[in-house]
Design a protein around this motif. Structure first.
Motif, PDB file in Angstrom:
ATOM      1  N   THR A  64      93.972 -53.881  25.437  1.00 37.14           N
ATOM      2  CA  THR A  64      92.561 -53.742  25.081  1.00 37.14           C
ATOM      3  C   THR A  64      91.979 -55.097  24.706  1.00 37.14           C
ATOM      4  N   ALA A  65      90.672 -55.206  24.846  1.00 36.42           N
ATOM      5  CA  ALA A  65      89.948 -56.398  24.378  1.00 36.42           C
ATOM      6  C   ALA A  65      88.591 -55.975  23.859  1.00 36.42           C
ATOM      7  N   GLN A  66      88.250 -56.412  22.670  1.00 40.22           N
ATOM      8  CA  GLN A  66      86.909 -56.233  22.133  1.00 40.22           C
ATOM      9  C   GLN A  66      86.177 -57.554  22.300  1.00 40.22           C
ATOM     10  N   VAL A  67      85.078 -57.531  23.044  1.00 45.05           N
ATOM     11  CA  VAL A  67      84.419 -58.748  23.510  1.00 45.05           C
ATOM     12  C   VAL A  67      82.936 -58.663  23.164  1.00 45.05           C
ATOM     13  N   LEU A  68      82.423 -59.679  22.469  1.00 51.98           N
ATOM     14  CA  LEU A  68      81.006 -59.667  22.121  1.00 51.98           C
ATOM     15  C   LEU A  68      80.520 -61.052  21.728  1.00 51.98           C
ATOM     16  N   LEU A  69      79.209 -61.216  21.742  1.00 53.29           N
ATOM     17  CA  LEU A  69      78.558 -62.380  21.165  1.00 53.29           C
ATOM     18  C   LEU A  69      78.210 -62.066  19.713  1.00 53.29           C
ATOM     19  N   GLY A  79      81.080 -66.560  20.427  1.00 55.33           N
ATOM     20  CA  GLY A  79      81.632 -65.333  20.968  1.00 55.33           C
ATOM     21  C   GLY A  79      82.894 -64.923  20.247  1.00 55.33           C
ATOM     22  N   SER A  80      83.259 -63.648  20.399  1.00 59.33           N
ATOM     23  CA  SER A  80      84.457 -63.113  19.775  1.00 59.33           C
ATOM     24  C   SER A  80      85.239 -62.329  20.815  1.00 59.33           C
ATOM     25  N   VAL A  81      86.544 -62.597  20.903  1.00 62.93           N
ATOM     26  CA  VAL A  81      87.404 -61.862  21.819  1.00 62.93           C
ATOM     27  C   VAL A  81      88.739 -61.589  21.119  1.00 62.93           C
ATOM     28  N   ASN A  82      89.026 -60.317  20.921  1.00 66.21           N
ATOM     29  CA  ASN A  82      90.267 -59.911  20.262  1.00 66.21           C
ATOM     30  C   ASN A  82      91.067 -59.029  21.213  1.00 66.21           C
ATOM     31  N   VAL A  83      92.241 -59.509  21.565  1.00 66.00           N
ATOM     32  CA  VAL A  83      93.077 -58.866  22.591  1.00 66.00           C
ATOM     33  C   VAL A  83      94.336 -58.288  21.948  1.00 66.00           C
ATOM     34  N   HIS A 109      77.078 -65.227  29.366  1.00 65.16           N
ATOM     35  CA  HIS A 109      75.994 -64.909  28.438  1.00 65.16           C
ATOM     36  C   HIS A 109      75.772 -66.023  27.411  1.00 65.16           C
ATOM     37  N   GLY A 110      76.217 -67.216  27.743  1.00 65.03           N
ATOM     38  CA  GLY A 110      75.864 -68.383  26.939  1.00 65.03           C
ATOM     39  C   GLY A 110      76.811 -68.780  25.840  1.00 65.03           C
ATOM     40  N   ALA A 111      77.987 -68.176  25.779  1.00 63.68           N
ATOM     41  CA  ALA A 111      78.937 -68.554  24.730  1.00 63.68           C
ATOM     42  C   ALA A 111      79.504 -69.946  24.984  1.00 63.68           C
ATOM     43  N   VAL A 112      79.600 -70.746  23.932  1.00 64.34           N
ATOM     44  CA  VAL A 112      80.194 -72.077  24.029  1.00 64.34           C
ATOM     45  C   VAL A 112      81.406 -72.236  23.115  1.00 64.34           C
ATOM     46  N   ARG A 113      81.544 -71.314  22.159  1.00 63.85           N
ATOM     47  CA  ARG A 113      82.704 -71.340  21.262  1.00 63.85           C
ATOM     48  C   ARG A 113      83.191 -69.911  21.072  1.00 63.85           C
TER      49      ARG A 113
END
Length: 309
Positions: A64-69, A79-83, A109-113
């Motif tokens: 699973t991955a929870q992905v969001l700005l 951005g945040s990505v938790n796998v 969607h413009g994430a740089v970090r």
């Protein structure tokens, strides 16, 4: 056995339950259910570009991955990505596929970090480093046995101080929103959050299916909300405090202890057997409070960060 990565299907109960099952096996210290996932999908702020992903093999969700700005951050492009991968299915490439898909989505969607929480275990940390992430701050998961443990005795509030339940604010939760925003603003974190959208808070926090207004405790000082301990439950026997805080002008008076002790006692009386919470390792005051209650560290995670571009 081929592994594919795709979007979580909100209308497929098997997807929701598979996602929740993997998360529970990989990260049993946080409360998450199929219903809470469905709620997040339906109510997450559109600027978050929230996109939960699943890795599937032979029809089974194995990652699973929870992905969001982080749309409520003062810093743009975060951005945040938790796998998380099913413990029996690691080493098959699911994690790499999830990370790649998540990064592509956030970059578009413009994430740089990007920030990612990683359990403090050698294999997990090596995985993050291989994908270009560097370690930052850390946090502890804590657990309290509500059956075998001994809670501090309940104390009467001092003069001018009153204990209330979150459910007492059902007609107008805005005072709790304002208190939540004030206490979150100076919580230790890599990312600053600005709670300014009341309607989003209502949808994502107050009306969240895991949130328990009845077990949430609020301390009033001269009629003003001054401290609180927000509770969530998973529909079984697990209870968690997701935020305990005191407005700055009221700190140093033991109000956070008062709120949390009230909530814990009521959770135990309601039949909950385990209590979970989490603290940044730099949050000495809250770690001391939780130690006083009898919480013990059950796991540690490390925040990793990667610059894109």
């Amino acid at each position: 056995m081929t592994v594919i990565v795709r979007d979580l299907r909100a209308d497929a109960r098997a997807d929701l339950e598979g996602f929740a099952r993997v998360r529970h096996l990989a990260l049993p210290y946080m409360l998450l259910t199929a219903d809470s996932l469905a709620h997040d999908l339906a109510h997450m702020h559109p600027d978050a570009h929230y996109r939960p992903l699943v890795a599937v093999a032979d029809g089974e969700v194995i990652g699973t991955a929870q992905v969001l700005l982080v749309h409520d951050s003062a810093e743009p492009g975060v951005g945040s990505v938790n796998v998380y991968v099913h413990p029996r299915h690691t080493g098959r490439g699911a994690g790499t596929l999830l990370v790649r898909a998540a990064e592509e989505h956030l970059a578009a969607h413009g994430a740089v970090r990007l920030y990612s929480w990683v359990l403090d275990e050698p294999g997990n940390r090596a995985f993050a480093a291989r994908h270009g992430y560097r370690s930052s701050r850390s946090a502890h998961f804590l657990r309290l046995d509500l059956v075998g443990g001994t809670l501090p005795p309940l104390a009467d509030p001092p003069p001018g101080v009153e204990l209330r339940r979150g459910s007492d604010f059902a007609a107008d939760p805005r005072p709790l929103f304002e208190l939540d925003a004030r206490t979150t603003a100076d919580e230790p974190s890599d990312v600053d959050h600005e709670f300014t959208d009341y309607e989003s808070w209502l949808a994502e926090t107050w009306r969240h299916p895991l949130f328990s207004p009845e077990l949430t405790s609020v301390v009033l000082v001269d009629g003003r909300p001054a401290a609180f301990s927000a509770a969530r439950t998973d529909g079984g026997r697990r209870y968690g405090t997701v935020m305990t805080g005191t407005a700055q002008e009221f700190r140093g008076r033991g109000l956070a202890k008062l709120a949390k002790n009230d909530s814990l006692h009521r959770a135990r009386a309601a039949g909950y057997t385990e209590a979970f919470t989490g603290n940044d390792t730099g949050n000495g005051p809250m770690l001391a409070i939780n130690k006083w209650f009898g919480y013990e560290v059950c796991a540690t995670e490390v925040r990793y960060v990667r610059e894109l571009g």
